[in-house]
Design a protein around this motif. Structure first.
Motif, PDB file in Angstrom:
ATOM      1  N   LEU A 140       0.832  -1.212   0.000  1.00 35.12           N
ATOM      2  CA  LEU A 140       0.000   0.000   0.000  1.00 35.12           C
ATOM      3  C   LEU A 140       0.861   1.254   0.000  1.00 35.12           C
ATOM      4  O   LEU A 140       0.510   2.252  -0.638  1.00 35.12           O
ATOM      5  CB  LEU A 140      -0.943  -0.010   1.202  1.00 35.12           C
ATOM      6  N   TYR A 141       1.970   1.210   0.702  1.00 32.18           N
ATOM      7  CA  TYR A 141       2.888   2.348   0.692  1.00 32.18           C
ATOM      8  C   TYR A 141       3.428   2.594  -0.713  1.00 32.18           C
ATOM      9  O   TYR A 141       3.470   3.729  -1.172  1.00 32.18           O
ATOM     10  CB  TYR A 141       4.047   2.112   1.650  1.00 32.18           C
ATOM     11  N   LEU A 142       3.861   1.539  -1.378  1.00 28.12           N
ATOM     12  CA  LEU A 142       4.394   1.716  -2.728  1.00 28.12           C
ATOM     13  C   LEU A 142       3.311   2.134  -3.711  1.00 28.12           C
ATOM     14  O   LEU A 142       3.555   2.954  -4.603  1.00 28.12           O
ATOM     15  CB  LEU A 142       5.079   0.423  -3.191  1.00 28.12           C
ATOM     16  N   LEU A 143       2.107   1.598  -3.525  1.00 32.20           N
ATOM     17  CA  LEU A 143       0.986   1.974  -4.381  1.00 32.20           C
ATOM     18  C   LEU A 143       0.548   3.410  -4.137  1.00 32.20           C
ATOM     19  O   LEU A 143      -0.036   4.051  -5.013  1.00 32.20           O
ATOM     20  CB  LEU A 143      -0.178   1.004  -4.143  1.00 32.20           C
ATOM     21  N   GLY A 144       0.863   3.940  -2.977  1.00 30.35           N
ATOM     22  CA  GLY A 144       0.472   5.302  -2.629  1.00 30.35           C
ATOM     23  C   GLY A 144       1.048   6.355  -3.551  1.00 30.35           C
ATOM     24  O   GLY A 144       0.504   7.451  -3.660  1.00 30.35           O
ATOM     25  N   PHE A 145       2.131   6.038  -4.242  1.00 29.15           N
ATOM     26  CA  PHE A 145       2.708   7.011  -5.168  1.00 29.15           C
ATOM     27  C   PHE A 145       1.826   7.202  -6.400  1.00 29.15           C
ATOM     28  O   PHE A 145       1.982   8.181  -7.122  1.00 29.15           O
ATOM     29  CB  PHE A 145       4.120   6.603  -5.584  1.00 29.15           C
ATOM     30  N   THR A 146       0.913   6.269  -6.653  1.00 27.45           N
ATOM     31  CA  THR A 146       0.034   6.428  -7.805  1.00 27.45           C
ATOM     32  C   THR A 146      -1.272   7.126  -7.454  1.00 27.45           C
ATOM     33  O   THR A 146      -1.864   7.771  -8.307  1.00 27.45           O
ATOM     34  CB  THR A 146      -0.294   5.051  -8.434  1.00 27.45           C
ATOM     35  N   ASN A 147      -1.730   6.985  -6.190  1.00 27.82           N
ATOM     36  CA  ASN A 147      -3.020   7.594  -5.871  1.00 27.82           C
ATOM     37  C   ASN A 147      -3.024   8.414  -4.579  1.00 27.82           C
ATOM     38  O   ASN A 147      -3.940   9.163  -4.349  1.00 27.82           O
ATOM     39  CB  ASN A 147      -4.124   6.538  -5.808  1.00 27.82           C
ATOM     40  N   GLY A 148      -2.047   8.235  -3.714  1.00 25.44           N
ATOM     41  CA  GLY A 148      -1.958   9.022  -2.500  1.00 25.44           C
ATOM     42  C   GLY A 148      -2.785   8.516  -1.330  1.00 25.44           C
ATOM     43  O   GLY A 148      -2.401   8.667  -0.184  1.00 25.44           O
ATOM     44  N   LEU A 149      -3.897   7.900  -1.595  1.00 21.82           N
ATOM     45  CA  LEU A 149      -4.791   7.455  -0.530  1.00 21.82           C
ATOM     46  C   LEU A 149      -4.274   6.210   0.192  1.00 21.82           C
ATOM     47  O   LEU A 149      -4.457   6.067   1.405  1.00 21.82           O
ATOM     48  CB  LEU A 149      -6.179   7.185  -1.098  1.00 21.82           C
ATOM     49  N   THR A 150      -3.621   5.327  -0.516  1.00 21.04           N
ATOM     50  CA  THR A 150      -3.217   4.072   0.108  1.00 21.04           C
ATOM     51  C   THR A 150      -2.089   4.243   1.119  1.00 21.04           C
ATOM     52  O   THR A 150      -1.854   3.335   1.917  1.00 21.04           O
ATOM     53  CB  THR A 150      -2.828   3.019  -0.945  1.00 21.04           C
ATOM     54  N   PHE A 151      -1.404   5.382   1.098  1.00 24.03           N
ATOM     55  CA  PHE A 151      -0.451   5.665   2.184  1.00 24.03           C
ATOM     56  C   PHE A 151      -1.181   5.609   3.524  1.00 24.03           C
ATOM     57  O   PHE A 151      -0.727   4.982   4.479  1.00 24.03           O
ATOM     58  CB  PHE A 151       0.164   7.066   2.051  1.00 24.03           C
ATOM     59  N   LEU A 152      -2.314   6.282   3.584  1.00 21.58           N
ATOM     60  CA  LEU A 152      -3.094   6.339   4.826  1.00 21.58           C
ATOM     61  C   LEU A 152      -3.692   4.986   5.185  1.00 21.58           C
ATOM     62  O   LEU A 152      -3.737   4.614   6.361  1.00 21.58           O
ATOM     63  CB  LEU A 152      -4.197   7.384   4.715  1.00 21.58           C
ATOM     64  N   VAL A 153      -4.152   4.241   4.192  1.00 23.64           N
ATOM     65  CA  VAL A 153      -4.710   2.915   4.457  1.00 23.64           C
ATOM     66  C   VAL A 153      -3.622   2.004   5.027  1.00 23.64           C
ATOM     67  O   VAL A 153      -3.848   1.282   5.996  1.00 23.64           O
ATOM     68  CB  VAL A 153      -5.332   2.317   3.178  1.00 23.64           C
ATOM     69  N   GLY A 154      -2.425   2.064   4.449  1.00 24.33           N
ATOM     70  CA  GLY A 154      -1.306   1.269   4.968  1.00 24.33           C
ATOM     71  C   GLY A 154      -0.947   1.658   6.395  1.00 24.33           C
ATOM     72  O   GLY A 154      -0.663   0.794   7.235  1.00 24.33           O
ATOM     73  N   LEU A 155      -0.972   2.942   6.682  1.00 28.86           N
ATOM     74  CA  LEU A 155      -0.687   3.417   8.033  1.00 28.86           C
ATOM     75  C   LEU A 155      -1.725   2.902   9.030  1.00 28.86           C
ATOM     76  O   LEU A 155      -1.376   2.435  10.117  1.00 28.86           O
ATOM     77  CB  LEU A 155      -0.645   4.947   8.060  1.00 28.86           C
ATOM     78  N   ILE A 156      -2.988   2.940   8.647  1.00 29.16           N
ATOM     79  CA  ILE A 156      -4.056   2.456   9.525  1.00 29.16           C
ATOM     80  C   ILE A 156      -3.914   0.960   9.778  1.00 29.16           C
ATOM     81  O   ILE A 156      -4.051   0.494  10.917  1.00 29.16           O
ATOM     82  CB  ILE A 156      -5.439   2.805   8.927  1.00 29.16           C
ATOM     83  N   VAL A 157      -3.620   0.195   8.738  1.00 22.76           N
ATOM     84  CA  VAL A 157      -3.424  -1.245   8.902  1.00 22.76           C
ATOM     85  C   VAL A 157      -2.263  -1.514   9.853  1.00 22.76           C
ATOM     86  O   VAL A 157      -2.340  -2.381  10.727  1.00 22.76           O
ATOM     87  CB  VAL A 157      -3.202  -1.933   7.538  1.00 22.76           C
ATOM     88  N   ALA A 158      -1.180  -0.759   9.707  1.00 17.35           N
ATOM     89  CA  ALA A 158      -0.018  -0.942  10.582  1.00 17.35           C
ATOM     90  C   ALA A 158      -0.367  -0.612  12.032  1.00 17.35           C
ATOM     91  O   ALA A 158       0.010  -1.347  12.950  1.00 17.35           O
ATOM     92  CB  ALA A 158       1.147  -0.080  10.105  1.00 17.35           C
ATOM     93  N   TYR A 159      -1.088   0.474  12.253  1.00 15.43           N
ATOM     94  CA  TYR A 159      -1.485   0.835  13.616  1.00 15.43           C
ATOM     95  C   TYR A 159      -2.419  -0.204  14.239  1.00 15.43           C
ATOM     96  O   TYR A 159      -2.289  -0.545  15.415  1.00 15.43           O
ATOM     97  CB  TYR A 159      -2.169   2.207  13.651  1.00 15.43           C
TER      98      TYR A 159
END
Length: 133
Positions: free
Chosen positions: A24-43
Motif C-alpha cells: 500500500l505504501y508503494l501503491l500510494g505514489f500512484t493515488n496518495g490514498l493508500t499511504f493512509l490505508v497502509g498506516l491504519i493497517v499498521a497501527y
C-alpha cells in the motif's frame, strides 16, 4: 467456548498484512490514498503482532511519519521561496525545498523496499526505530 487466538508460530509466519502495508505504501505514489490505508493497517495490527511483524509495523509507521515531516519541511521551503521570489533569493530556497521533497520520496521507497526484503526473508527489521535506512 474455545479460544480461537492464533498460535504463536502462526502469528510469526503470517506475513500477509505486513506485505500489504508495504504494498500500500508503494501503491500510494500512484493515488496518495493508500499511504493512509497502509498506516491504519499498521497501527491496527502493531499491538497484536509477534515480535518480527511488530518490528515491521513500527518501521512502517515511523517511515510514514518521518517522510511526512520532511515532506512538509520541503513544501514549506518552496512556499517561502515563492514569497521571496521577487528578491531572487527565493529561487535557491525553492530548489532546496524541491530537493528535500525528491530525496524524501526516494528515501521512502528505499526504506519500504528494505522492509519488504527483511520481511520476505522472515527476519525482523534490525533497527525499526531509526530514521536511517
Amino acid at each position: 467456548m474455545t479460544d480461537i487466538a492464533p498460535a504463536p508460530d502462526r502469528v510469526e509466519k503470517d506475513k500477509v498484512l505486513p506485505i500489504v502495508v508495504y504494498a500500500l505504501y508503494l501503491l500510494g505514489f500512484t493515488n496518495g490514498l493508500t499511504f493512509l490505508v497502509g498506516l491504519i493497517v499498521a497501527y491496527l495490527n502493531r499491538d497484536t503482532a509477534g515480535p518480527i511483524n511488530a518490528s515491521h509495523y513500527i518501521f512502517a509507521i515511523r517511515t510514514f511519519w518521518l517522510s511526512i515531516w520532511w515532506f512538509l519541511i520541503g513544501l514549506a521551503l518552496i512556499f517561502v521561496g515563492l514569497a521571496l521570489l521577487v528578491l531572487l533569493i527565493g529561487i535557491p530556497i525553492m530548489i532546496v525545498g524541491g530537493t528535500i521533497m525528491g530525496a524524501i520520496s526516494v528515501w521512502f521507497v528505499v526504506r519500504t523496499i528494505m522492509g519488504l526484503v527483511y520481511l520476505l526473508k522472515g527476519e525482523a527489521y534490525p533497527r525499526p526505530r531509526t530514521w536511517l535506512i
